[in-house]
Structures are given as structure tokens and as C-alpha cells.
Write an enzyme that holds these catalytic residues in place. Structure first.
Site, PDB file in Angstrom:
ATOM      1  N   ASN A  13      53.081  99.473  41.118  1.00 31.28           N
ATOM      2  CA  ASN A  13      52.909  98.645  42.021  1.00 31.28           C
ATOM      3  C   ASN A  13      52.020  97.534  41.699  1.00 31.28           C
ATOM      4  OD1 ASN A  13      54.661  99.532  44.301  1.00 31.28           O
ATOM      5  ND2 ASN A  13      53.116 101.207  44.657  1.00 31.28           N
ATOM      6  N   GLU A  46      44.973 101.103  57.682  1.00 32.86           N
ATOM      7  CA  GLU A  46      44.722 101.467  56.148  1.00 32.86           C
ATOM      8  C   GLU A  46      43.524 101.412  55.827  1.00 32.86           C
ATOM      9  OE1 GLU A  46      47.176 102.449  54.363  1.00 32.86           O
ATOM     10  OE2 GLU A  46      48.451 102.483  55.890  1.00 32.86           O
ATOM     11  N   GLU A  73      40.000 102.908  47.903  1.00 31.64           N
ATOM     12  CA  GLU A  73      40.310 104.188  48.371  1.00 31.64           C
ATOM     13  C   GLU A  73      38.928 105.310  48.490  1.00 31.64           C
ATOM     14  OE1 GLU A  73      43.394 107.929  47.495  1.00 31.64           O
ATOM     15  OE2 GLU A  73      43.660 106.047  46.563  1.00 31.64           O
TER      16      GLU A  73
END
Length: 352
Positions: free
Chosen positions: A252, A205, A214
Site C-alpha cells: 500500500n 480509525e 498504530e
């Protein structure tokens, strides 16, 4: 007076004779202390033996080999077997003897030439029959520290040689208390496999624990689900992927924050600014969320459903069932590498 001089001369001659005829080895070397192991923590004054010498730690150290690091002071040669780890994961382990009592952590060489480690105390049961008491051991690896995380700091650094300093080992170990069952459930093999599976997925990831956030900034505004009653108080573009598992979406952040007792909905930046918080969010997902799968990654590993099931719980149909076989294989490659570092086997069901 003459008799006293003669007596003195006689004593001197006797001493010289002893010096000539006694072998130099009569001055015995020091006894070897506990064998050095890479996973153990040593503080100033601790002594460990390595390669036939005793070494004294000058200050705190872990994973630094005596003779190659300035932290160790050579105390001279030593004789005798070392009760500890010997040369830090060598293959010099005793042969298994039937009926001899063994304690948890003991390593033996069986008659088949393979090595086994005692998983539980036993009175000398056969390693290939009593699998409850013994498990295969990969010679050349270091057993995990007793009562500690199954991944040592040196092993962690070996897995992530180019990691960002933000992803610290201390941050990870500080986060473990939030989910004590993680890498601490089942046999030592399962514990190692779960740790390797978790770290392999977070490696994928984050590009080897390099990226904290990200990289595709164009995605940032997409992670705000306005249908949630609490909305996106930190801003529409504030809930992009962060941390080892790349936590994203406002719901989340809300759920992870509620579970951890941290207000991540209003302050999602904590995940990119606090190493322990970042690791905790990854462990939260791993231990409590099924994602697009049918079980949590933790349950997948402790119930022997295989590494492939953890991939399904993280990225589901995007990668599994032929969605992106290249990405799946990348995760598998990391997992296979990490279990080897930890001295265990990968198990079955690697793919999804």
C-alpha cells in the site's frame, strides 16, 4: 452694527430651536454591510455586519464571531438588511416567491415552514417539485464557501475538538488538489455527505484524529509482504498504520507513493511527519481503492450506495455482516453527527 447683532442673535435662536425640536434620530445610522458568516475568510479591513452592528476585521480570521473575539473592531450600529449571511446562520430567511428569480446559494423559507437552498439558478421554481434546482437546507447552519471545501475550519474543529495538531485543517485542504473530485462531485448534499463520510471513517480509525500511528506496536513486523519483488527496503517493521486512514503494508505504501509521486516505500515516515502527505494517503485510499469491498468509498457516496458501503470498502468482513456491529455503529454515530454539523441528511444504507 445693531442690525448685525440682532441678525446674529436671531440665527442663534433659530439654531437652538432646531436643536430642541428636531428628533435625535435624524442622524441616521450607517447602512449594514454584508452579513458575517462563519465559513467566510476575512482579512484586515474587511467589514461585516452582525447583530445590528458593523464590524471591521483587524487581521485574518475565519469562524470567530464578532463581539466575542478581539480580531473584530466594533464600527457602531447599522440599519438595513444585510446582503450576506446575516447573523452567521440564523433562520431569518425570506419567504419563497413563485416566479422570482433566484441564484445558486439563495436560501428561502417555503410554505411548509421548511428551508431550501438553490442548487442552481432558477426563475422561481417550486422547491418541493424542482429538486434539481433546490435542496433542503437545515436552518441554523452556514452554507459552504463558494468554490471551496464544503467543510469550514470552524466545522472541522467542531468535529474534532481533541484532535492532534498534526491533523491540521490546512494540511487537509492542501491535499485536496490531489483528488479534485473528492467532496466536489454531484449536488451540495452529496458533497457534504461524502465529506462527512470520509471524516467519520478517519475519526474512527484515529480515535478522533488523535493517533498518528498504530498503537499496537506488536503488529508492526506483520505488515511486510516479502513476496513483493521490491520487498521492504525501509525495514520489516516500517510499514505499520499511519495517518488518517492508518495506511499499512508495504504494497500500500508503494501504490500510494506511486500514485502521489512520493517515495513512500523507502520513506514511509513521511506519512507521520508531513500533514499534507498523511491526508493525501487517506484521500488516495478513499478515491482509488476498493479494499475488501466492491467499489471505492468515493464511488459509494457519489452513486448513493450509502455510508455502509464505505465501511465495507475499509474494513469489510472484519466489521460488516455481523463481524463487529459495535464498530460499525461507532462509525455510523460519527457520520450522523458530522452530517448534522454540515447541515444535511445522512441518506440511506448506513450500515453494512
Amino acid at each position: 452694527m445693531r442690525q448685525r447683532v440682532l441678525a446674529l442673535l436671531t440665527a442663534m435662536v433659530s439654531a437652538l430651536a432646531l436643536a430642541v425640536f428636531l428628533p435625535a434620530s435624524s442622524a441616521s445610522a450607517a447602512t449594514c454591510g454584508p452579513g458575517w458568516t462563519a465559513s467566510a475568510v476575512y482579512t484586515g479591513g474587511n467589514v461585516a455586519s452582525y447583530n445590528g452592528h458593523n464590524w471591521s476585521a483587524k487581521w485574518w480570521t475565519q469562524g470567530e464571531t464578532p463581539g466575542t473575539a478581539d480580531v473584530w473592531a466594533d464600527q457602531g450600529s447599522c440599519d438595513g438588511s444585510s446582503p450576506g449571511g446575516g447573523s452567521g446562520g440564523s433562520c431569518d430567511y425570506p419567504a419563497w416567491v413563485a416566479g422570482r428569480a433566484y441564484v445558486t446559494g439563495d436560501i428561502v423559507k417555503y410554505t411548509d415552514g421548511k428551508f431550501y437552498q438553490a442548487e442552481h439558478d432558477n426563475p422561481g421554481y417550486d422547491p418541493v417539485i424542482s429538486t434539481w434546482y433546490w435542496e433542503p437546507y437545515t436552518c441554523g447552519t452556514t452554507p459552504p464557501p463558494q468554490g471551496g471545501f464544503v467543510v469550514s475550519e470552524s466545522q472541522f474543529n467542531q468535529m474534532f475538538p481533541s484532535r492532534n495538531s498534526f491533523y491540521s485543517y490546512s494540511g487537509l485542504t492542501a491535499a485536496l488538489g490531489a483528488y479534485p473530485g473528492f467532496a466536489n462531485t454531484g449536488s451540495d448534499t452529496i458533497k457534504r455527505q461524502e465529506a462527512a463520510a470520509f471524516l467519520a471513517n478517519v475519526s474512527h480509525e484515529t480515535g478522533g484524529l488523535v493517533h498518528i500511528v498504530e498503537q499496537n506496536t506488536a503488529n508492526y513486523p506483520h505488515y511486510c509482504d516479502t513476496s513483493q519483488p521490491y520487498g521492504c527496503p525501509a525495514g520489516q517493521a516500517a510499514y505499520y498504520g499511519r495517518g488518517p486512514i492508518q495506511l499499512s503494508w508495504n504494497f500500500n505504501y508503494k501504490a500510494a507513493g506511486d500514485a502521489l509521486g512520493i517515495d513512500l516505500l523507502n520513506n514511509p515516515w513521511l506519512v507521520q511527519n508531513d500533514s499534507a502527505v498523511a491526508w493525501k494517503t487517506a484521500l488516495w485510499y478513499w478515491n482509488t481503492q476498493t479494499g475488501p469491498g466492491t467499489m471505492t468509498p468515493h464511488n459509494a457516496m457519489v452513486n448513493s450506495r450509502g455510508f455502509g458501503e464505505t465501511i465495507r470498502s475499509i474494513n469489510g468482513s472484519i466489521e460488516c455482516n455481523g463481524g463487529n456491529p459495535g464498530q460499525v455503529q461507532s462509525r455510523i454515530n460519527s457520520y450522523q453527527s458530522f452530517v448534522q454539523i454540515l447541515g444535511t441528511t445522512p441518506g440511506s444504507n448506513l450500515s453494512c
